[in-house]
Design a protein around this motif. Structure first.
Motif, PDB file in Angstrom:
ATOM      1  N   GLN A 111      25.008  24.393  18.761  1.00  0.00           N
ATOM      2  CA  GLN A 111      24.471  25.452  19.605  1.00  0.00           C
ATOM      3  C   GLN A 111      23.748  24.866  20.803  1.00  0.00           C
ATOM      4  O   GLN A 111      23.236  23.746  20.748  1.00  0.00           O
ATOM      5  CB  GLN A 111      23.495  26.329  18.821  1.00  0.00           C
ATOM      6  N   THR A 112      23.694  25.635  21.875  1.00  0.00           N
ATOM      7  CA  THR A 112      22.834  25.319  23.009  1.00  0.00           C
ATOM      8  C   THR A 112      21.630  26.242  22.897  1.00  0.00           C
ATOM      9  O   THR A 112      21.778  27.464  22.850  1.00  0.00           O
ATOM     10  CB  THR A 112      23.560  25.542  24.343  1.00  0.00           C
ATOM     11  N   LEU A 113      20.454  25.633  22.807  1.00  0.00           N
ATOM     12  CA  LEU A 113      19.230  26.388  22.585  1.00  0.00           C
ATOM     13  C   LEU A 113      18.342  26.305  23.821  1.00  0.00           C
ATOM     14  O   LEU A 113      18.154  25.221  24.382  1.00  0.00           O
ATOM     15  CB  LEU A 113      18.507  25.846  21.357  1.00  0.00           C
ATOM     16  N   GLN A 114      17.794  27.430  24.225  1.00  0.00           N
ATOM     17  CA  GLN A 114      16.921  27.508  25.386  1.00  0.00           C
ATOM     18  C   GLN A 114      15.686  28.306  25.023  1.00  0.00           C
ATOM     19  O   GLN A 114      15.670  29.028  24.026  1.00  0.00           O
ATOM     20  CB  GLN A 114      17.640  28.188  26.549  1.00  0.00           C
ATOM     21  N   GLY A 115      14.659  28.188  25.864  1.00  0.00           N
ATOM     22  CA  GLY A 115      13.432  28.948  25.622  1.00  0.00           C
ATOM     23  C   GLY A 115      12.670  28.397  24.434  1.00  0.00           C
ATOM     24  O   GLY A 115      12.771  27.226  24.086  1.00  0.00           O
ATOM     25  N   ARG A 116      11.912  29.240  23.781  1.00  0.00           N
ATOM     26  CA  ARG A 116      11.058  28.834  22.661  1.00  0.00           C
ATOM     27  C   ARG A 116      11.890  28.680  21.388  1.00  0.00           C
ATOM     28  O   ARG A 116      12.574  29.614  20.963  1.00  0.00           O
ATOM     29  CB  ARG A 116       9.984  29.899  22.461  1.00  0.00           C
ATOM     30  N   VAL A 117      11.828  27.483  20.797  1.00  0.00           N
ATOM     31  CA  VAL A 117      12.569  27.187  19.567  1.00  0.00           C
ATOM     32  C   VAL A 117      11.573  26.664  18.531  1.00  0.00           C
ATOM     33  O   VAL A 117      10.972  25.609  18.723  1.00  0.00           O
ATOM     34  CB  VAL A 117      13.673  26.129  19.808  1.00  0.00           C
ATOM     35  N   THR A 118      11.380  27.399  17.456  1.00  0.00           N
ATOM     36  CA  THR A 118      10.498  26.944  16.377  1.00  0.00           C
ATOM     37  C   THR A 118      11.282  25.975  15.497  1.00  0.00           C
ATOM     38  O   THR A 118      12.388  26.274  15.058  1.00  0.00           O
ATOM     39  CB  THR A 118       9.978  28.128  15.552  1.00  0.00           C
ATOM     40  N   LEU A 119      10.700  24.805  15.254  1.00  0.00           N
ATOM     41  CA  LEU A 119      11.414  23.709  14.604  1.00  0.00           C
ATOM     42  C   LEU A 119      11.198  23.620  13.100  1.00  0.00           C
ATOM     43  O   LEU A 119      12.095  23.142  12.382  1.00  0.00           O
ATOM     44  CB  LEU A 119      10.969  22.379  15.221  1.00  0.00           C
ATOM     45  N   ASP A 120      10.058  24.045  12.603  1.00  0.00           N
ATOM     46  CA  ASP A 120       9.681  23.817  11.210  1.00  0.00           C
ATOM     47  C   ASP A 120      10.795  24.199  10.244  1.00  0.00           C
ATOM     48  O   ASP A 120      11.351  25.303  10.312  1.00  0.00           O
ATOM     49  CB  ASP A 120       8.436  24.625  10.870  1.00  0.00           C
ATOM     50  N   GLY A 121      11.122  23.266   9.353  1.00  0.00           N
ATOM     51  CA  GLY A 121      12.058  23.542   8.269  1.00  0.00           C
ATOM     52  C   GLY A 121      13.514  23.679   8.671  1.00  0.00           C
ATOM     53  O   GLY A 121      14.312  24.191   7.900  1.00  0.00           O
TER      54      GLY A 121
END
Length: 86
Positions: free
Chosen positions: A7-17
Motif C-alpha cells: 500500500q501507499t500510505l499518506q497522512g497520519r498512520v498509527t504504527l502500534d501493533g
C-alpha cells in the motif's frame, strides 16, 4: 498484529501493533504511541516523519532530558543506545 501489504500510505498512520510489508509512506506522519512495536519489511519513506505520542512520547522526553549536559548521564544513555549518540 495487523498486516498491511503493498500500500501507499499518506497522512497520519498509527504504527502500534502493525506489520508493514512492501509499503510506501509518502508525506506521512508515522505515529507510535508506545504499544506493540511495529515491523517494517522492504518499505520506502518519502517526506515522512515519526511522531511519538502517549507512552512513547513520555519515553522520548525522558531520554531527551537525560541527554542534557547538566545531568551527567549523556555517556550512560549513548552507551546504552549508541545510535542516538549523534
Amino acid at each position: 498484529m495487523a498486516d498491511i501489504k503493498n500500500q501507499t500510505l499518506q497522512g497520519r498512520v498509527t504504527l502500534d501493533g502493525k506489520t508493514f510489508t512492501d509499503c510506501a509512506f509518502q508525506n506521512a506522519q508515522l505515529v507510535y504511541k508506545g504499544g506493540q512495536q511495529p515491523s517494517f519489511v522492504n518499505c520506502r519513506f518519502v517526506q515522512s516523519r515519526f511522531m511519538f505520542e502517549d507512552e512513547a512520547a513520555n519515553t522520548v522526553n525522558f531520554l531527551r532530558g537525560m541527554l542534557q549536559p547538566q545531568t551527567g548521564m549523556r555517556g550512560f544513555v549513548t552507551g546504552m543506545m549508541p545510535e542516538i549518540g549523534g
